[in-house]
Design a protein around this motif. Structure first.
Motif, PDB file in Angstrom:
ATOM      1  N   TRP A  38     -32.581  12.488 -83.260  1.00 47.66           N
ATOM      2  CA  TRP A  38     -31.830  13.694 -83.592  1.00 47.66           C
ATOM      3  C   TRP A  38     -32.811  14.860 -83.725  1.00 47.66           C
ATOM      4  O   TRP A  38     -33.919  14.694 -84.250  1.00 47.66           O
ATOM      5  CB  TRP A  38     -31.072  13.529 -84.909  1.00 47.66           C
ATOM      6  CG  TRP A  38     -29.820  12.710 -84.810  1.00 47.66           C
ATOM      7  CD1 TRP A  38     -29.731  11.361 -84.622  1.00 47.66           C
ATOM      8  CD2 TRP A  38     -28.478  13.190 -84.905  1.00 47.66           C
ATOM      9  NE1 TRP A  38     -28.415  10.962 -84.600  1.00 47.66           N
ATOM     10  CE2 TRP A  38     -27.621  12.058 -84.774  1.00 47.66           C
ATOM     11  CE3 TRP A  38     -27.912  14.441 -85.108  1.00 47.66           C
ATOM     12  CZ2 TRP A  38     -26.232  12.170 -84.830  1.00 47.66           C
ATOM     13  CZ3 TRP A  38     -26.519  14.550 -85.167  1.00 47.66           C
ATOM     14  CH2 TRP A  38     -25.695  13.428 -85.027  1.00 47.66           C
ATOM     15  N   GLU A  39     -32.385  16.038 -83.268  1.00 46.66           N
ATOM     16  CA  GLU A  39     -33.281  17.204 -83.315  1.00 46.66           C
ATOM     17  C   GLU A  39     -32.482  18.494 -83.393  1.00 46.66           C
ATOM     18  O   GLU A  39     -31.461  18.650 -82.740  1.00 46.66           O
ATOM     19  CB  GLU A  39     -34.152  17.234 -82.044  1.00 46.66           C
ATOM     20  CG  GLU A  39     -35.059  18.457 -81.933  1.00 46.66           C
ATOM     21  CD  GLU A  39     -35.802  18.521 -80.610  1.00 46.66           C
ATOM     22  OE1 GLU A  39     -36.798  19.260 -80.530  1.00 46.66           O
ATOM     23  OE2 GLU A  39     -35.373  17.838 -79.645  1.00 46.66           O
ATOM     24  N   HIS A  40     -32.999  19.421 -84.201  1.00 44.31           N
ATOM     25  CA  HIS A  40     -32.503  20.793 -84.221  1.00 44.31           C
ATOM     26  C   HIS A  40     -33.690  21.757 -84.262  1.00 44.31           C
ATOM     27  O   HIS A  40     -34.747  21.441 -84.819  1.00 44.31           O
ATOM     28  CB  HIS A  40     -31.634  21.064 -85.458  1.00 44.31           C
ATOM     29  CG  HIS A  40     -30.178  20.780 -85.267  1.00 44.31           C
ATOM     30  ND1 HIS A  40     -29.444  21.281 -84.208  1.00 44.31           N
ATOM     31  CD2 HIS A  40     -29.297  20.067 -86.024  1.00 44.31           C
ATOM     32  CE1 HIS A  40     -28.190  20.886 -84.318  1.00 44.31           C
ATOM     33  NE2 HIS A  40     -28.063  20.137 -85.394  1.00 44.31           N
ATOM     34  N   THR A  41     -33.489  22.922 -83.666  1.00 43.07           N
ATOM     35  CA  THR A  41     -34.412  24.038 -83.840  1.00 43.07           C
ATOM     36  C   THR A  41     -33.953  24.816 -85.071  1.00 43.07           C
ATOM     37  O   THR A  41     -32.770  25.169 -85.182  1.00 43.07           O
ATOM     38  CB  THR A  41     -34.410  24.950 -82.604  1.00 43.07           C
ATOM     39  OG1 THR A  41     -34.830  24.189 -81.462  1.00 43.07           O
ATOM     40  CG2 THR A  41     -35.352  26.130 -82.802  1.00 43.07           C
ATOM     41  N   VAL A  42     -34.881  25.068 -85.999  1.00 39.91           N
ATOM     42  CA  VAL A  42     -34.528  25.609 -87.318  1.00 39.91           C
ATOM     43  C   VAL A  42     -35.472  26.754 -87.669  1.00 39.91           C
ATOM     44  O   VAL A  42     -36.661  26.727 -87.327  1.00 39.91           O
ATOM     45  CB  VAL A  42     -34.614  24.511 -88.405  1.00 39.91           C
ATOM     46  CG1 VAL A  42     -34.106  25.027 -89.749  1.00 39.91           C
ATOM     47  CG2 VAL A  42     -33.826  23.264 -87.985  1.00 39.91           C
ATOM     48  N   VAL A  43     -34.948  27.758 -88.380  1.00 37.87           N
ATOM     49  CA  VAL A  43     -35.771  28.869 -88.860  1.00 37.87           C
ATOM     50  C   VAL A  43     -35.637  29.004 -90.375  1.00 37.87           C
ATOM     51  O   VAL A  43     -34.581  28.710 -90.950  1.00 37.87           O
ATOM     52  CB  VAL A  43     -35.367  30.193 -88.162  1.00 37.87           C
ATOM     53  CG1 VAL A  43     -33.937  30.593 -88.503  1.00 37.87           C
ATOM     54  CG2 VAL A  43     -36.342  31.310 -88.506  1.00 37.87           C
ATOM     55  N   VAL A  44     -36.711  29.441 -91.001  1.00 39.20           N
ATOM     56  CA  VAL A  44     -36.701  29.750 -92.435  1.00 39.20           C
ATOM     57  C   VAL A  44     -36.121  31.151 -92.623  1.00 39.20           C
ATOM     58  O   VAL A  44     -36.558  32.101 -91.973  1.00 39.20           O
ATOM     59  CB  VAL A  44     -38.130  29.704 -93.015  1.00 39.20           C
ATOM     60  CG1 VAL A  44     -38.121  30.119 -94.483  1.00 39.20           C
ATOM     61  CG2 VAL A  44     -38.748  28.327 -92.831  1.00 39.20           C
ATOM     62  N   ARG A  72     -29.882  11.017 -88.389  1.00 41.71           N
ATOM     63  CA  ARG A  72     -29.310  12.328 -88.704  1.00 41.71           C
ATOM     64  C   ARG A  72     -29.619  12.725 -90.144  1.00 41.71           C
ATOM     65  O   ARG A  72     -30.013  13.871 -90.421  1.00 41.71           O
ATOM     66  CB  ARG A  72     -27.796  12.311 -88.490  1.00 41.71           C
ATOM     67  CG  ARG A  72     -27.150  13.683 -88.688  1.00 41.71           C
ATOM     68  CD  ARG A  72     -25.629  13.606 -88.692  1.00 41.71           C
ATOM     69  NE  ARG A  72     -25.110  12.982 -89.900  1.00 41.71           N
ATOM     70  CZ  ARG A  72     -24.956  13.625 -91.074  1.00 41.71           C
ATOM     71  NH1 ARG A  72     -25.304  14.897 -91.199  1.00 41.71           N
ATOM     72  NH2 ARG A  72     -24.465  12.986 -92.124  1.00 41.71           N
ATOM     73  N   LEU A  73     -29.461  11.784 -91.062  1.00 39.50           N
ATOM     74  CA  LEU A  73     -29.710  12.083 -92.470  1.00 39.50           C
ATOM     75  C   LEU A  73     -31.173  12.429 -92.723  1.00 39.50           C
ATOM     76  O   LEU A  73     -31.486  13.325 -93.526  1.00 39.50           O
ATOM     77  CB  LEU A  73     -29.291  10.890 -93.332  1.00 39.50           C
ATOM     78  CG  LEU A  73     -27.786  10.637 -93.428  1.00 39.50           C
ATOM     79  CD1 LEU A  73     -27.509   9.310 -94.112  1.00 39.50           C
ATOM     80  CD2 LEU A  73     -27.095  11.778 -94.177  1.00 39.50           C
ATOM     81  N   SER A  74     -32.072  11.741 -92.046  1.00 42.21           N
ATOM     82  CA  SER A  74     -33.498  12.047 -92.231  1.00 42.21           C
ATOM     83  C   SER A  74     -33.826  13.423 -91.662  1.00 42.21           C
ATOM     84  O   SER A  74     -34.639  14.164 -92.231  1.00 42.21           O
ATOM     85  CB  SER A  74     -34.377  10.963 -91.600  1.00 42.21           C
ATOM     86  OG  SER A  74     -34.219  10.901 -90.205  1.00 42.21           O
ATOM     87  N   MET A  75     -33.183  13.788 -90.556  1.00 46.19           N
ATOM     88  CA  MET A  75     -33.356  15.144 -90.018  1.00 46.19           C
ATOM     89  C   MET A  75     -32.838  16.179 -91.005  1.00 46.19           C
ATOM     90  O   MET A  75     -33.504  17.200 -91.261  1.00 46.19           O
ATOM     91  CB  MET A  75     -32.610  15.277 -88.688  1.00 46.19           C
ATOM     92  CG  MET A  75     -32.667  16.675 -88.096  1.00 46.19           C
ATOM     93  SD  MET A  75     -31.576  16.920 -86.665  1.00 46.19           S
ATOM     94  CE  MET A  75     -29.955  16.831 -87.452  1.00 46.19           C
ATOM     95  N   GLU A  76     -31.650  15.921 -91.564  1.00 43.69           N
ATOM     96  CA  GLU A  76     -31.078  16.864 -92.540  1.00 43.69           C
ATOM     97  C   GLU A  76     -31.986  17.031 -93.755  1.00 43.69           C
ATOM     98  O   GLU A  76     -32.123  18.138 -94.302  1.00 43.69           O
ATOM     99  CB  GLU A  76     -29.696  16.378 -92.981  1.00 43.69           C
ATOM    100  CG  GLU A  76     -28.645  16.380 -91.876  1.00 43.69           C
ATOM    101  CD  GLU A  76     -28.156  17.763 -91.509  1.00 43.69           C
ATOM    102  OE1 GLU A  76     -28.510  18.728 -92.209  1.00 43.69           O
ATOM    103  OE2 GLU A  76     -27.418  17.877 -90.511  1.00 43.69           O
ATOM    104  N   ALA A  77     -32.619  15.935 -94.180  1.00 45.54           N
ATOM    105  CA  ALA A  77     -33.547  16.018 -95.311  1.00 45.54           C
ATOM    106  C   ALA A  77     -34.728  16.910 -94.968  1.00 45.54           C
ATOM    107  O   ALA A  77     -35.192  17.706 -95.794  1.00 45.54           O
ATOM    108  CB  ALA A  77     -34.017  14.617 -95.694  1.00 45.54           C
ATOM    109  N   GLY A  78     -35.228  16.789 -93.735  1.00 47.61           N
ATOM    110  CA  GLY A  78     -36.322  17.649 -93.305  1.00 47.61           C
ATOM    111  C   GLY A  78     -35.909  19.099 -93.220  1.00 47.61           C
ATOM    112  O   GLY A  78     -36.638  19.998 -93.665  1.00 47.61           O
ATOM    113  N   ILE A  79     -34.720  19.336 -92.660  1.00 47.47           N
ATOM    114  CA  ILE A  79     -34.224  20.703 -92.532  1.00 47.47           C
ATOM    115  C   ILE A  79     -34.097  21.369 -93.901  1.00 47.47           C
ATOM    116  O   ILE A  79     -34.467  22.539 -94.076  1.00 47.47           O
ATOM    117  CB  ILE A  79     -32.872  20.713 -91.794  1.00 47.47           C
ATOM    118  CG1 ILE A  79     -33.058  20.352 -90.318  1.00 47.47           C
ATOM    119  CG2 ILE A  79     -32.181  22.080 -91.925  1.00 47.47           C
ATOM    120  CD1 ILE A  79     -31.764  20.157 -89.550  1.00 47.47           C
TER     121      ILE A  79
END
Length: 265
Positions: A246-252, A136-143
């Motif tokens: 862990w995965e999320h769809t994210v937009v800039v 989760r933390l690595s995903m948050e860092a990417g986001i």
């Protein structure tokens, strides 16, 4: 198809299209919450699949996984040493202490949402809890790196650094699964560009306002190497170590990254 040169951009959506993707993402989030609530000892992954499909269809959406290249389920249900793409079935019955990764997608009005969540059935071991939290933390860092003007591999690099920071925090090693990663998303579930979960920064296409990506690190408690089972879908760790996804769809946006696959509290 690869991207080369500084002039390329990660595909972007209009504000209205982003809102439509967020509506699809909210359906995915609701399905994931319903699945987690139902994930008790004695429940099969096929039971969980039926719950997710009901939530998705009740919202007027369509499960994007079902029938995708022949995949039979509405979710990917990956338990313990299964990394991704586990096929829901009646034989896989959850037990206390299992580590469960659920990946789910929905199409609403032609737009896709895609998200994954790892959680425990009852109490997890310290190692499994650390693994899920590290992912989760690595995903948050990417986001956090999804900002206007960044480049694609800035996200990859941030995920890698986030994993290494988690190793320091938890005092254990995590494997970044080789060969799998995130992707562009919009009118299709999987679009260019491919997003690696590690690598050098400042490469690949630029992110602009409206660029959409699915960010999805996969970590293990051991190897980075995996194999696909005879069903041509199920991906397992080669050493039998447990995995999290862990995965999320994210937009800039002009105000920074916006998660489009929000989950109801």
């Amino acid at each position: 198809m690869g991207f080369r040169g500084r002039s390329k951009q990660v595909p972007f959506r209009s504000a209205g299209e982003v809102d439509a993707m967020a509506a699809a993402g909210a359906v995915v989030g609701a399905a994931l919450v319903a699945v987690r609530e139902a994930a008790k000892p004695g429940v099969s992954t096929l039971d969980l699949d039926a719950i997710a499909e009901d939530v998705i269809r009740s919202a007027g959406a369509v499960p994007s996984f079902k029938g995708y290249h022949g995949f039979p389920g509405s979710i990917c249900s990956s338990v313990n040493d299964v990394v991704v793409h586990g096929i829901p079935n009646a034989q896989t019955v959850l037990a206390q202490g299992d580590l469960v990764s659920i990946d789910c997608g929905a199409i609403l009005d032609g737009w896709h949402g895609d998200s994954a969540w790892t959680f425990g059935v009852g109490d997890l071991s310290d190692a499994d809890a650390d693994l899920s939290e590290a992912t989760r933390l690595s995903m948050e860092a990417g986001i956090a790196t999804m900002v206007d003007g960044a480049r694609l591999t800035d996200i990859s690099h941030a995920i890698e650094l986030g994993t290494r920071e988690a190793e320091k925090k938890f005092g254990r090693s995590f494997g970044i699964v080789a060969g799998y990663g995130g992707h562009g998303i919009g009118r299709e579930m999987h679009m260019e560009p491919f997003l690696a979960n590690e690598g050098k920064p400042n490469r690949g296409p630029r992110l602009v306002i409206g660029s959409t990506l699915a960010i999805e690190p996969m970590l293990t408690l051991g190897t980075t190497e995996t194999s696909v089972l005879q069903d041509d879908w199920t991906v397992v760790t080669d050493d039998g170590s447990r995995a999290a996804h862990w995965e999320h769809t994210v937009v800039v946006t002009a105000d920074g990254p916006r998660i489009l696959t929000t989950r109801p509290v």
